[in-house]
Design a protein around this motif. Structure first.
Motif, PDB file in Angstrom:
ATOM      1  N   GLU A  41       0.821  -1.210   0.000  1.00 12.05           N
ATOM      2  CA  GLU A  41       0.000   0.000   0.000  1.00 12.05           C
ATOM      3  C   GLU A  41       0.858   1.264   0.000  1.00 12.05           C
ATOM      4  O   GLU A  41       0.573   2.209  -0.730  1.00 12.05           O
ATOM      5  N   GLU A  42       1.913   1.277   0.809  1.00  9.42           N
ATOM      6  CA  GLU A  42       2.787   2.451   0.871  1.00  9.42           C
ATOM      7  C   GLU A  42       3.603   2.607  -0.407  1.00  9.42           C
ATOM      8  O   GLU A  42       3.835   3.727  -0.865  1.00  9.42           O
ATOM      9  N   CYS A  43       4.020   1.502  -0.988  1.00 11.61           N
ATOM     10  CA  CYS A  43       4.747   1.572  -2.259  1.00 11.61           C
ATOM     11  C   CYS A  43       3.847   2.116  -3.358  1.00 11.61           C
ATOM     12  O   CYS A  43       4.275   2.948  -4.167  1.00 11.61           O
ATOM     13  N   GLU A  44       2.604   1.674  -3.395  1.00 13.04           N
ATOM     14  CA  GLU A  44       1.668   2.154  -4.413  1.00 13.04           C
ATOM     15  C   GLU A  44       1.362   3.633  -4.217  1.00 13.04           C
ATOM     16  O   GLU A  44       1.288   4.384  -5.187  1.00 13.04           O
ATOM     17  N   LYS A  45       1.229   4.070  -2.971  1.00 16.87           N
ATOM     18  CA  LYS A  45       0.983   5.494  -2.695  1.00 16.87           C
ATOM     19  C   LYS A  45       2.167   6.332  -3.189  1.00 16.87           C
ATOM     20  O   LYS A  45       1.983   7.361  -3.841  1.00 16.87           O
ATOM     21  N   ALA A  46       3.386   5.893  -2.888  1.00 16.32           N
ATOM     22  CA  ALA A  46       4.583   6.622  -3.338  1.00 16.32           C
ATOM     23  C   ALA A  46       4.632   6.645  -4.866  1.00 16.32           C
ATOM     24  O   ALA A  46       4.943   7.682  -5.466  1.00 16.32           O
ATOM     25  N   ARG A  47       4.317   5.531  -5.495  1.00  8.94           N
ATOM     26  CA  ARG A  47       4.296   5.454  -6.961  1.00  8.94           C
ATOM     27  C   ARG A  47       3.306   6.470  -7.526  1.00  8.94           C
ATOM     28  O   ARG A  47       3.605   7.193  -8.481  1.00  8.94           O
ATOM     29  N   GLU A  48       2.124   6.547  -6.949  1.00  8.33           N
ATOM     30  CA  GLU A  48       1.102   7.485  -7.420  1.00  8.33           C
ATOM     31  C   GLU A  48       1.548   8.937  -7.246  1.00  8.33           C
ATOM     32  O   GLU A  48       1.321   9.768  -8.119  1.00  8.33           O
ATOM     33  N   VAL A  49       2.172   9.232  -6.108  1.00  9.57           N
ATOM     34  CA  VAL A  49       2.656  10.600  -5.866  1.00  9.57           C
ATOM     35  C   VAL A  49       3.717  10.970  -6.905  1.00  9.57           C
ATOM     36  O   VAL A  49       3.681  12.064  -7.477  1.00  9.57           O
ATOM     37  N   LEU A  50       4.646  10.079  -7.157  1.00 12.42           N
ATOM     38  CA  LEU A  50       5.691  10.355  -8.148  1.00 12.42           C
ATOM     39  C   LEU A  50       5.089  10.531  -9.545  1.00 12.42           C
ATOM     40  O   LEU A  50       5.407  11.488 -10.251  1.00 12.42           O
ATOM     41  N   LEU A  51       4.188   9.647  -9.921  1.00 10.83           N
ATOM     42  CA  LEU A  51       3.568   9.752 -11.247  1.00 10.83           C
ATOM     43  C   LEU A  51       2.660  10.971 -11.381  1.00 10.83           C
ATOM     44  O   LEU A  51       2.364  11.398 -12.493  1.00 10.83           O
ATOM     45  N   SER A  52       2.237  11.536 -10.261  1.00  9.78           N
ATOM     46  CA  SER A  52       1.363  12.719 -10.311  1.00  9.78           C
ATOM     47  C   SER A  52       2.064  13.917 -10.936  1.00  9.78           C
ATOM     48  O   SER A  52       1.408  14.905 -11.295  1.00  9.78           O
ATOM     49  N   MET A  53       3.394  13.835 -11.101  1.00 13.80           N
ATOM     50  CA  MET A  53       4.115  14.938 -11.756  1.00 13.80           C
ATOM     51  C   MET A  53       3.795  15.006 -13.244  1.00 13.80           C
ATOM     52  O   MET A  53       3.948  16.062 -13.863  1.00 13.80           O
ATOM     53  N   ARG A  54       3.336  13.896 -13.820  1.00 13.61           N
ATOM     54  CA  ARG A  54       3.007  13.847 -15.251  1.00 13.61           C
ATOM     55  C   ARG A  54       1.938  14.903 -15.549  1.00 13.61           C
ATOM     56  O   ARG A  54       0.872  14.915 -14.951  1.00 13.61           O
ATOM     57  N   GLY A  55       2.270  15.825 -16.451  1.00 14.98           N
ATOM     58  CA  GLY A  55       1.341  16.883 -16.828  1.00 14.98           C
ATOM     59  C   GLY A  55       1.351  18.096 -15.906  1.00 14.98           C
ATOM     60  O   GLY A  55       0.752  19.107 -16.220  1.00 14.98           O
ATOM     61  N   LYS A  56       2.044  17.992 -14.760  1.00 10.93           N
ATOM     62  CA  LYS A  56       2.096  19.106 -13.805  1.00 10.93           C
ATOM     63  C   LYS A  56       3.476  19.735 -13.717  1.00 10.93           C
ATOM     64  O   LYS A  56       3.614  20.853 -13.234  1.00 10.93           O
ATOM     65  N   VAL A  57       4.490  19.016 -14.135  1.00 12.02           N
ATOM     66  CA  VAL A  57       5.871  19.508 -14.100  1.00 12.02           C
ATOM     67  C   VAL A  57       6.326  19.620 -15.553  1.00 12.02           C
ATOM     68  O   VAL A  57       6.653  18.611 -16.185  1.00 12.02           O
ATOM     69  N   PRO A  58       6.331  20.840 -16.084  1.00 10.82           N
ATOM     70  CA  PRO A  58       6.537  21.011 -17.528  1.00 10.82           C
ATOM     71  C   PRO A  58       7.918  20.610 -18.043  1.00 10.82           C
ATOM     72  O   PRO A  58       8.065  20.341 -19.230  1.00 10.82           O
TER      73      PRO A  58
END
Length: 98
Positions: A16-33
């Protein structure tokens, strides 16, 4: 092109914690130009020498890497979360083939 790779060892490496970290890292897609590409993987071997998460990003050049390191979303959301949950991390930055 520059590849920026970071491996994270989490304090709690439950699925669960690994998946949460993965989601947070991938959340940069489209937000970090500055990002030209992003990939995040979760380790499945869990050996003694394994790290739990790998972040691989692709950026245009050193200026883009510097800008990425100071990007507001990267700093306020991603770095904040990852610094709170990581036990340790290692990184490598290198020139990649285009």
């Amino acid at each position: 092109m520059i590849k920026h790779i970071v491996c994270f060892k989490l304090k709690n490496n439950s699925p669960e914690e690994c998946e949460k970290a993965r989601e947070v890292l991938l959340s940069m897609r489209g937000k970090v130009p500055q990002l030209r590409g992003i990939e995040v993987g979760v380790d499945f071997l869990h050996s003694e020498r394994s790290y739990d998460i790998i972040l691989e990003t692709l950026l245009d050049d050193e200026a883009a890497l510097e800008s990425y390191q100071n990007d507001p979303y990267h700093c306020s959301v991603v770095k904040k979360h990852m610094h709170a949950v990581r036990e340790s991390s290692i990184a490598v930055d290198y020139y990649a083939e285009p």
